[in-house]
Scaffold this motif. Structure first.
Motif, PDB file in Angstrom:
ATOM      1  N   UNK A  55      32.667  51.206  28.669  1.00 26.05           N
ATOM      2  CA  UNK A  55      31.971  49.939  28.909  1.00 26.05           C
ATOM      3  C   UNK A  55      32.597  49.175  30.070  1.00 26.05           C
ATOM      4  N   UNK A  56      33.913  49.196  30.123  1.00 26.05           N
ATOM      5  CA  UNK A  56      34.612  48.467  31.174  1.00 26.05           C
ATOM      6  C   UNK A  56      34.370  49.099  32.545  1.00 26.05           C
ATOM      7  N   UNK A  57      34.457  50.424  32.618  1.00 23.31           N
ATOM      8  CA  UNK A  57      34.201  51.099  33.894  1.00 23.31           C
ATOM      9  C   UNK A  57      32.786  50.836  34.368  1.00 23.31           C
ATOM     10  N   UNK A  58      31.830  50.910  33.447  1.00 23.36           N
ATOM     11  CA  UNK A  58      30.430  50.674  33.812  1.00 23.36           C
ATOM     12  C   UNK A  58      30.241  49.271  34.378  1.00 23.36           C
ATOM     13  N   UNK A  59      30.918  48.284  33.804  1.00 28.89           N
ATOM     14  CA  UNK A  59      30.780  46.917  34.311  1.00 28.89           C
ATOM     15  C   UNK A  59      31.262  46.817  35.755  1.00 28.89           C
ATOM     16  N   UNK A  60      32.378  47.490  36.070  1.00 30.39           N
ATOM     17  CA  UNK A  60      32.875  47.471  37.438  1.00 30.39           C
ATOM     18  C   UNK A  60      31.955  48.207  38.390  1.00 30.39           C
ATOM     19  N   UNK A  61      31.444  49.349  37.952  1.00 30.28           N
ATOM     20  CA  UNK A  61      30.535  50.123  38.797  1.00 30.28           C
ATOM     21  C   UNK A  61      29.247  49.339  39.088  1.00 30.28           C
ATOM     22  N   UNK A  62      28.699  48.714  38.057  1.00 30.13           N
ATOM     23  CA  UNK A  62      27.472  47.937  38.254  1.00 30.13           C
ATOM     24  C   UNK A  62      27.710  46.731  39.164  1.00 30.13           C
ATOM     25  N   UNK A  63      28.915  46.164  39.094  1.00 31.14           N
ATOM     26  CA  UNK A  63      29.253  45.061  39.985  1.00 31.14           C
ATOM     27  C   UNK A  63      29.236  45.527  41.448  1.00 31.14           C
ATOM     28  N   UNK A  64      29.793  46.717  41.700  1.00 30.76           N
ATOM     29  CA  UNK A  64      29.770  47.265  43.063  1.00 30.76           C
ATOM     30  C   UNK A  64      28.341  47.505  43.525  1.00 30.76           C
ATOM     31  N   UNK A  65      27.492  48.007  42.626  1.00 29.28           N
ATOM     32  CA  UNK A  65      26.087  48.241  42.969  1.00 29.28           C
ATOM     33  C   UNK A  65      25.370  46.928  43.252  1.00 29.28           C
ATOM     34  N   UNK A  66      25.614  45.918  42.428  1.00 29.97           N
ATOM     35  CA  UNK A  66      24.978  44.614  42.634  1.00 29.97           C
ATOM     36  C   UNK A  66      25.396  44.009  43.970  1.00 29.97           C
ATOM     37  N   UNK A  67      26.682  44.136  44.310  1.00 28.43           N
ATOM     38  CA  UNK A  67      27.157  43.601  45.585  1.00 28.43           C
ATOM     39  C   UNK A  67      26.520  44.342  46.759  1.00 28.43           C
ATOM     40  N   UNK A 317      42.029  47.684  34.198  1.00 22.80           N
ATOM     41  CA  UNK A 317      42.134  48.801  35.126  1.00 22.80           C
ATOM     42  C   UNK A 317      40.838  49.602  35.198  1.00 22.80           C
ATOM     43  N   UNK A 318      40.149  49.737  34.071  1.00 19.95           N
ATOM     44  CA  UNK A 318      38.945  50.554  34.044  1.00 19.95           C
ATOM     45  C   UNK A 318      37.811  49.901  34.829  1.00 19.95           C
ATOM     46  N   UNK A 319      37.701  48.579  34.735  1.00 18.70           N
ATOM     47  CA  UNK A 319      36.708  47.865  35.530  1.00 18.70           C
ATOM     48  C   UNK A 319      36.989  48.062  37.011  1.00 18.70           C
ATOM     49  N   UNK A 320      38.258  47.973  37.381  1.00 18.26           N
ATOM     50  CA  UNK A 320      38.638  48.152  38.780  1.00 18.26           C
ATOM     51  C   UNK A 320      38.310  49.567  39.249  1.00 18.26           C
ATOM     52  N   UNK A 321      38.582  50.567  38.423  1.00 16.56           N
ATOM     53  CA  UNK A 321      38.307  51.942  38.822  1.00 16.56           C
ATOM     54  C   UNK A 321      36.807  52.202  38.960  1.00 16.56           C
ATOM     55  N   UNK A 322      36.006  51.604  38.070  1.00 20.00           N
ATOM     56  CA  UNK A 322      34.565  51.736  38.198  1.00 20.00           C
ATOM     57  C   UNK A 322      34.050  51.085  39.474  1.00 20.00           C
ATOM     58  N   UNK A 323      34.609  49.930  39.794  1.00 22.74           N
ATOM     59  CA  UNK A 323      34.238  49.211  41.019  1.00 22.74           C
ATOM     60  C   UNK A 323      34.622  50.045  42.245  1.00 22.74           C
ATOM     61  N   UNK A 324      35.847  50.564  42.250  1.00 17.09           N
ATOM     62  CA  UNK A 324      36.298  51.377  43.379  1.00 17.09           C
ATOM     63  C   UNK A 324      35.439  52.621  43.555  1.00 17.09           C
ATOM     64  N   UNK A 325      35.052  53.255  42.439  1.00 11.13           N
ATOM     65  CA  UNK A 325      34.199  54.440  42.516  1.00 11.13           C
ATOM     66  C   UNK A 325      32.877  54.115  43.193  1.00 11.13           C
ATOM     67  N   UNK A 326      32.327  52.950  42.876  1.00 13.87           N
ATOM     68  CA  UNK A 326      31.086  52.523  43.516  1.00 13.87           C
ATOM     69  C   UNK A 326      31.265  52.300  45.003  1.00 13.87           C
ATOM     70  N   UNK A 327      32.360  51.653  45.384  1.00 14.59           N
ATOM     71  CA  UNK A 327      32.615  51.417  46.805  1.00 14.59           C
ATOM     72  C   UNK A 327      32.723  52.733  47.564  1.00 14.59           C
ATOM     73  N   UNK A 328      33.414  53.703  46.971  1.00 17.57           N
ATOM     74  CA  UNK A 328      33.575  55.008  47.613  1.00 17.57           C
ATOM     75  C   UNK A 328      32.219  55.681  47.804  1.00 17.57           C
ATOM     76  N   UNK A 329      31.408  55.700  46.752  1.00 22.09           N
ATOM     77  CA  UNK A 329      30.112  56.372  46.810  1.00 22.09           C
ATOM     78  C   UNK A 329      29.182  55.728  47.826  1.00 22.09           C
ATOM     79  N   UNK A 330      29.057  54.419  47.795  1.00 23.77           N
ATOM     80  CA  UNK A 330      28.104  53.742  48.675  1.00 23.77           C
ATOM     81  C   UNK A 330      28.549  53.818  50.134  1.00 23.77           C
ATOM     82  N   UNK A 331      29.853  53.728  50.363  1.00 26.06           N
ATOM     83  CA  UNK A 331      30.371  53.884  51.717  1.00 26.06           C
ATOM     84  C   UNK A 331      30.073  55.277  52.255  1.00 26.06           C
TER      85      UNK A 331
END
Length: 391
Positions: A55-67, A317-331
């Motif tokens: 759940x925490x990772x997903x929240x970070x990933x979705x935040x990266x997608x929203x941004x 940490x899991x939210x941060x890792x999900x967010x970072x994963x999104x940044x990597x993918x979109x970049x």
């Protein structure tokens, strides 16, 4: 994070099914980025014993997608996150990722959280040439198949051997302990691997593992093993594992009079640890993480502020890792100027000094990110940054 032993059957089934799927994906890419959206899959542990992670990772990933969407999207299209629950089980993970690939027809997959669940889904993404980023799966085999790098698999966290080395270095150099006990989960390759690397590193620094005891995932009573450990009078105890068992181990260790430092891995990361173990029991408890809210790095502090503004709570940490994963993918999609899996995977592999929530990220030749690690102390149930270690 990180269970491999239980996935053999699920992974084999996934490989067989993947071989069938790989020949029938002709229209997948067209459907995945059709119209004004790009579909990306999110397979996470949304229920089950490690749902806190997912759940925490997903929240970070979705935040990266929203941004990304707020800035105009990727390649002129909006990112659409398609969620799927793997129920914290490798067999369900294979089903989850199969659904994302065959029914939802995503162009990339992020998740799951644990290495075992990633392993079960990896053959599906590989057979269909879909980039797959594991935000928190630390087992070395996630990105490697024998001595060969998995072309479409990446991770957004450090690997298990690295964190085992970091904790042994902390124990030897900072705590100045030499005689250490190890209590590990014999049903988890994650825990067994960490125990081995920790022992090798500690002994390489002149220390000694005085006793090794084992437990099984979902065990409730650890006092027999802890009593044996106590009799050896260790200066510290290393317990690589997940918060559900670790919290009970810490509580029971203190109950039988063990007062020495307890050392752990990133699987300790959860608010549940203090809830179950009790705040008083966490004196002289330390674990390895890639994130601390006390880190003064401006990128870390910005991420924390933005996450709190969006979700009204502090990130882990899991939210941060999900967010970072999104940044990597979109970049990578932007640099590849495409959603083609092979081109995006190549762009991910070439990522260098990408600004992320924890500083900058560069991938090594084995698709692992290069980054320092944090030692977190848990005095009074509060996670504090003890020190940062780079090897």
């Amino acid at each position: 994070m990180k269970k491999w032993k239980k996935v053999a059957t699920a992974a084999l089934a996934a490989m067989v099914f993947a071989s069938v799927l790989s020949g029938c994906g002709g229209d997948k890419k067209k459907a995945a980025d059709a119209g004004d959206t790009i579909k990306v899959g999110a397979s996470f542990e949304l229920t089950g014993n490690v749902a806190n992670y997912g759940k925490s990772i997903l929240s970070g990933f979705k935040m990266a997608a929203d941004e990304a969407n707020q800035k105009g999207g990727v390649l002129g299209k909006k990112i659409a996150v398609v969620e799927s629950d793997n129920k914290s089980e490798p067999s369900e993970s294979g089903n989850s990722i199969t659904k994302l690939v065959t029914q939802d027809k995503v162009v990339a997959v992020v998740g799951p959280a644990t290495s075992g669940c990633v392993a079960a889904g990896a053959p599906i993404t590989a057979a269909n040439k879909i980039p797959h980023i594991a935000p928190s799966a630390t087992a070395p085999g996630v990105t490697m198949d024998g001595g060969k790098v998995r072309e479409f698999m990446f991770r957004a966290c450090f690997i298990d051997p690295f964190q085992g080395q970091v904790m042994a270095t902390f124990a030897s150099n900072s705590l100045k302990v030499k005689n250490v006990a190890v209590l590990f989960d014999s049903s988890s390759d994650y825990s067994k691997g960490l125990a081995q690397v920790f022992q090798e590193t500690l002994e390489g620094k002149g220390g000694k593992v005085v006793i090794k005891e084992a437990f099984l995932s979902k065990d409730m009573d650890f006092k027999s093993a802890l009593t044996k450990i106590k009799a050896t009078n260790p200066e510290a105890i290393y317990v690589p594992g997940y918060y559900e068992e670790v919290s009970k181990i810490i509580k029971q260790a203190r109950e039988i009079g063990i007062t020495c430092p307890l050392l752990g891995s990133d699987g300790w990361e959860s608010p549940k640890l203090a809830e179950i173990a009790g705040k008083d029991a966490l004196k002289d408890c330390y674990y390895v993480s890639a994130f601390s809210a006390q880190d003064k790095d401006p990128s870390v502090q910005k991420f924390i502020a933005d996450y709190k503004a969006k979700y009204q709570k502090d990130p882990d940490i899991f939210a941060l890792q999900g967010y970072n994963a999104g940044l990597v993918l979109f970049d990578a999609m932007k640099r590849a100027n495409s959603t083609d899996g092979t081109k995006v995977a190549k762009a991910i592999a070439e990522t260098k000094d990408l600004p992320i929530a924890s500083g900058k990220m560069t991938f090594d030749a084995n698709h692992n990110p290069i980054m320092p690690a944090c030692i977190i102390s848990l005095e009074g149930g509060v996670a504090n940054l003890k020190e940062k270690i780079s090897l």
